[in-house]
Scaffold this motif. Structure first.
Motif, PDB file in Angstrom:
ATOM      1  N   ARG A 112       0.860  -1.187   0.000  1.00 40.79           N
ATOM      2  CA  ARG A 112       0.000   0.000   0.000  1.00 40.79           C
ATOM      3  C   ARG A 112       0.896   1.237   0.000  1.00 40.79           C
ATOM      4  O   ARG A 112       1.843   1.318   0.789  1.00 40.79           O
ATOM      5  N   GLU A 114       1.424   4.164   1.381  1.00 41.80           N
ATOM      6  CA  GLU A 114       0.985   4.930   2.547  1.00 41.80           C
ATOM      7  C   GLU A 114       2.131   5.780   3.052  1.00 41.80           C
ATOM      8  O   GLU A 114       3.281   5.568   2.693  1.00 41.80           O
ATOM      9  N   GLY A 119       5.306   1.109  12.345  1.00 41.24           N
ATOM     10  CA  GLY A 119       4.140   0.223  12.254  1.00 41.24           C
ATOM     11  C   GLY A 119       3.369   0.384  10.958  1.00 41.24           C
ATOM     12  O   GLY A 119       2.355  -0.268  10.759  1.00 41.24           O
ATOM     13  N   ARG A 120       3.831   1.255  10.084  1.00 39.90           N
ATOM     14  CA  ARG A 120       3.150   1.409   8.788  1.00 39.90           C
ATOM     15  C   ARG A 120       4.174   1.398   7.667  1.00 39.90           C
ATOM     16  O   ARG A 120       5.059   2.238   7.613  1.00 39.90           O
ATOM     17  N   TYR A 121       4.040   0.416   6.806  1.00 42.43           N
ATOM     18  CA  TYR A 121       5.009   0.242   5.721  1.00 42.43           C
ATOM     19  C   TYR A 121       4.293   0.216   4.379  1.00 42.43           C
ATOM     20  O   TYR A 121       3.083   0.055   4.315  1.00 42.43           O
ATOM     21  N   PHE A 124       4.225  -4.780   3.631  1.00 44.25           N
ATOM     22  CA  PHE A 124       4.137  -5.391   4.954  1.00 44.25           C
ATOM     23  C   PHE A 124       3.593  -6.807   4.793  1.00 44.25           C
ATOM     24  O   PHE A 124       3.084  -7.160   3.735  1.00 44.25           O
ATOM     25  N   GLN A 126       1.026  -9.563   5.852  1.00 48.19           N
ATOM     26  CA  GLN A 126      -0.223  -9.800   6.571  1.00 48.19           C
ATOM     27  C   GLN A 126      -0.462 -11.287   6.760  1.00 48.19           C
ATOM     28  O   GLN A 126      -0.337 -12.076   5.827  1.00 48.19           O
ATOM     29  N   ARG A 257     -17.499  -0.320   9.353  1.00 48.15           N
ATOM     30  CA  ARG A 257     -16.747  -0.570   8.128  1.00 48.15           C
ATOM     31  C   ARG A 257     -17.604  -0.046   7.001  1.00 48.15           C
ATOM     32  O   ARG A 257     -18.783  -0.346   6.934  1.00 48.15           O
ATOM     33  N   THR A 282      -3.736   0.126  16.477  1.00 50.08           N
ATOM     34  CA  THR A 282      -4.498  -1.030  15.976  1.00 50.08           C
ATOM     35  C   THR A 282      -3.550  -2.146  15.556  1.00 50.08           C
ATOM     36  O   THR A 282      -2.655  -1.940  14.741  1.00 50.08           O
ATOM     37  N   LEU A 283      -3.779  -3.318  16.120  1.00 45.56           N
ATOM     38  CA  LEU A 283      -2.930  -4.458  15.788  1.00 45.56           C
ATOM     39  C   LEU A 283      -3.554  -5.335  14.722  1.00 45.56           C
ATOM     40  O   LEU A 283      -2.867  -5.927  13.901  1.00 45.56           O
ATOM     41  N   CYS A 284      -4.873  -5.439  14.770  1.00 46.06           N
ATOM     42  CA  CYS A 284      -5.538  -6.425  13.924  1.00 46.06           C
ATOM     43  C   CYS A 284      -6.963  -5.960  13.661  1.00 46.06           C
ATOM     44  O   CYS A 284      -7.581  -5.340  14.528  1.00 46.06           O
ATOM     45  N   GLY A 285      -7.462  -6.226  12.472  1.00 48.47           N
ATOM     46  CA  GLY A 285      -8.837  -5.835  12.169  1.00 48.47           C
ATOM     47  C   GLY A 285      -9.555  -6.944  11.438  1.00 48.47           C
ATOM     48  O   GLY A 285      -8.941  -7.733  10.721  1.00 48.47           O
ATOM     49  N   ALA A 307      -7.211  -9.854   9.684  1.00 51.16           N
ATOM     50  CA  ALA A 307      -5.825  -9.794   9.229  1.00 51.16           C
ATOM     51  C   ALA A 307      -5.020  -8.888  10.143  1.00 51.16           C
ATOM     52  O   ALA A 307      -5.550  -7.915  10.685  1.00 51.16           O
ATOM     53  N   PHE A 308      -3.775  -9.259  10.322  1.00 52.61           N
ATOM     54  CA  PHE A 308      -2.851  -8.375  11.044  1.00 52.61           C
ATOM     55  C   PHE A 308      -1.496  -8.498  10.386  1.00 52.61           C
ATOM     56  O   PHE A 308      -1.233  -9.477   9.674  1.00 52.61           O
ATOM     57  N   ARG A 312       3.325  -5.313  12.891  1.00 50.70           N
ATOM     58  CA  ARG A 312       2.653  -4.738  14.075  1.00 50.70           C
ATOM     59  C   ARG A 312       2.711  -5.686  15.266  1.00 50.70           C
ATOM     60  O   ARG A 312       2.762  -5.244  16.404  1.00 50.70           O
TER      61      ARG A 312
HETATM   62  P1  AMP Z   1      -6.735  -3.413   7.117  1.00 47.54           P
HETATM   63  O1  AMP Z   1      -6.647  -4.383   5.960  1.00 47.54           O
HETATM   64  O2  AMP Z   1      -6.451  -1.993   6.729  1.00 47.54           O
HETATM   65  O3  AMP Z   1      -7.989  -3.599   7.936  1.00 47.54           O
HETATM   66  O4  AMP Z   1      -5.524  -3.794   8.073  1.00 47.54           O
HETATM   67  C1  AMP Z   1      -5.504  -4.961   8.817  1.00 47.54           C
HETATM   68  C2  AMP Z   1      -4.212  -5.047   9.582  1.00 47.54           C
HETATM   69  O5  AMP Z   1      -3.115  -5.100   8.669  1.00 47.54           O
HETATM   70  C3  AMP Z   1      -3.902  -3.867  10.484  1.00 47.54           C
HETATM   71  O6  AMP Z   1      -4.520  -3.998  11.716  1.00 47.54           O
HETATM   72  C4  AMP Z   1      -2.393  -3.984  10.587  1.00 47.54           C
HETATM   73  O7  AMP Z   1      -2.017  -5.004  11.486  1.00 47.54           O
HETATM   74  C5  AMP Z   1      -2.002  -4.443   9.205  1.00 47.54           C
HETATM   75  N1  AMP Z   1      -1.634  -3.306   8.321  1.00 47.54           N
HETATM   76  C6  AMP Z   1      -2.429  -2.601   7.491  1.00 47.54           C
HETATM   77  N2  AMP Z   1      -1.732  -1.685   6.804  1.00 47.54           N
HETATM   78  C7  AMP Z   1      -0.441  -1.798   7.211  1.00 47.54           C
HETATM   79  C8  AMP Z   1       0.781  -1.134   6.869  1.00 47.54           C
HETATM   80  N3  AMP Z   1       0.813  -0.173   5.951  1.00 47.54           N
HETATM   81  N4  AMP Z   1       1.918  -1.519   7.501  1.00 47.54           N
HETATM   82  C9  AMP Z   1       1.905  -2.508   8.420  1.00 47.54           C
HETATM   83  N5  AMP Z   1       0.785  -3.168   8.768  1.00 47.54           N
HETATM   84  C10 AMP Z   1      -0.382  -2.831   8.185  1.00 47.54           C
END
Ligand code: AMP
Length: 419
Positions: A112, A114, A119-121, A124, A126, A257, A282-285, A307-308, A312
């Motif tokens: 992505r 971003e 914690g944001r790459y 990453f 998943q 959502r 946020t660790l996991c959603g 997914a997490f 993270r």
């Molecule tokens: P999401 O698909 O946006 O609901 O993200 C689910 C999980 O993926 C998050 O809770 C993070 O653990 C991980 N995640 C999402 N985006 C990133 C990112 N850019 N870098 C690292 N982990 C991420």
């Protein structure tokens, strides 16, 4: 010098040890819950994500790595896992498999574009699960129990599970209408993203980062007031299971959502540590997606998943100061003196390794002292010194590095010593 792309990282050997340990544990945990691994391609047709993740999401609008391949097809590096797993489920007609629901997990890189922060790459890894084919509060509870089990099995304590229900498709339709009515008179005061979301994705206005303090967000209608009886019962049953399983949770009616195919259970696992000062908590959603399969031209099956990222999870471990206890456990380092011993060591190493002994020797023509230092650095459990005399007498001293004790054995017996 060419540098690594922004937002990506090299995971160097000291770190990959942790990754291997984490991933091995995750595979083991999945066996306990009877989930099986699926591997889908790193890239897919852009359409899959436009439809499956949603045209109106930030991920699709702003964050995808999309390019044309040489056949002029629009291709996207996957930004998440669910859409691809569901595509594969449909394509492989998994609804026809004898074992239902279909319980799958995946682990792999996602991409992505971003803004980089801790914690944001941009790339990453998943780890995620999807349980497809059953609409049953017990499977929602199973998925939530797995999330907690995974995180707790690494020793993490400061965790907060936040849950909500966004109801079935009818409930959320009514809710969306109420939101449009609520925001319409004041939408001019909102950011341009929110203005364009009003009719495409009004729920997303609720988690707008720019306007989060706007009065109209604070007093917006709550989804809970729009749940029909069926949806209320479903949510009550999920919570009852969680109570029976002693899984603590908090409810948050703002956890929504935005997309039409999300239904019923939505959840997030957060860091819950008063001393934590990072921006990302946020660790996991995860959540239930009853409309997604049909949206992708599949059967009318329903699913739930989460997914997490491993990144993270590592961040949370670091925050709590948890040492995964990774060891460099070379069994034996062979120190050699002289050419003949060195040649012998080459053969011996080969034999040891084929018998499951983790062993190494010097290749840098170090002196004995240097070789000993190398054995120390490698944290070898044992060392032996082989020279002309040892070869002649067929006897060596096997030294246990930690205690300093040594034992004399026949050189030809060394493989047995380790088995
Ligand atoms: P999401 O698909 O946006 O609901 O993200 C689910 C999980 O993926 C998050 O809770 C993070 O653990 C991980 N995640 C999402 N985006 C990133 C990112 N850019 N870098 C690292 N982990 C991420």
């Amino acid at each position: 010098m060419i540098n690594i792309p922004r937002g990506t990282q090299d995971i160097l050997p000291e770190e990959t040890k942790k990754w291997q340990l984490i991933e091995a544990k995750l595979h083991e945990l999945m066996k306990l819950y009877n989930y099986q691994e699926i591997r889908t391609p790193i890239f897919e047709s852009t359409d899959l994500f436009a439809r499956g993740v949603g045209d109106s999401t930030d991920v699709v609008q702003k964050e995808m790595y999309t390019f044309k391949d040489k056949g002029d097809r629009s291709i996207t590096l996957r930004p998440e896992g669910t859409a691809a797993v569901v595509r594969s489920y449909i394509e492989n007609k998994m609804q026809g498999l004898p074992n239902q629901p279909v319980k799958l997990y995946y682990n792999g890189p996602m991409f992505r574009y971003e803004r980089k922060q801790r914690g944001r790459y941009r790339q990453f890894t998943q780890f995620g699960v999807e349980a497809i084919g059953a609409e049953n509060p017990a499977i929602d509870a199973e998925v939530l129990a797995m999330v907690m089990h995974i995180y707790q099995s690494f020793g993490l304590k400061h965790l907060k599970l936040v849950i909500n229900s966004i109801g079935d498709i009818d409930s959320r339709k009514e809710y969306n209408e109420a939101l449009v009515k609520h925001f319409e008179p004041v939408i001019g005061e909102f950011c341009s993203d929110c203005q364009s979301r009003l009719h495409t994705n009004p729920m997303r206005i609720l988690d707008c980062k720019v306007d989060q303090n706007h009065e109209a967000i604070q007093n917006a209608p709550k989804i809970n007031d729009y749940l029909n009886e069926e949806s209320k019962t479903y949510f009550a049953n999920v919570k009852q299971y969680l109570d029976e399983l002693d899984i603590p949770y908090v409810e948050d009616s703002n956890l929504v959502r935005g997309l039409d195919y999300y239904t019923h259970t939505a959840f997030e696992l957060m860091i819950d540590n008063p001393d934590y000062d990072g921006a990302i908590t946020t660790l996991c959603g995860g959540g239930r997606y009853n409309g997604l399969l049909e949206l992708l031209d599949g059967p009318s099956e329903t699913g739930i998943g989460f997914a997490f990222s491993i990144e993270r999870l590592l961040m949370a471990l670091e925050e709590e100061g948890i040492d995964l206890g990774v060891e460099n456990n070379l069994d034996l380092f062979i120190v050699t003196m002289g050419e003949e011993a060195d040649d012998y060591a080459v053969q011996l190493l080969n034999k040891l390794r084929h018998n499951g002994v983790k062993a190494d020797k010097d290749y840098m023509e170090r002196k004995i002292k240097g070789q000993m230092k190398q054995a120390d650095r490698l944290k070898a459990r044992y060392t032996v010194v082989i020279g002309d005399q040892e070869l002649e007498n067929n006897q060596i001293n096997v030294k246990h590095m930690e205690s300093g004790n040594s034992e004399t054995i026949r050189l030809s017996e060394i493989v047995n010593f380790f088995n």
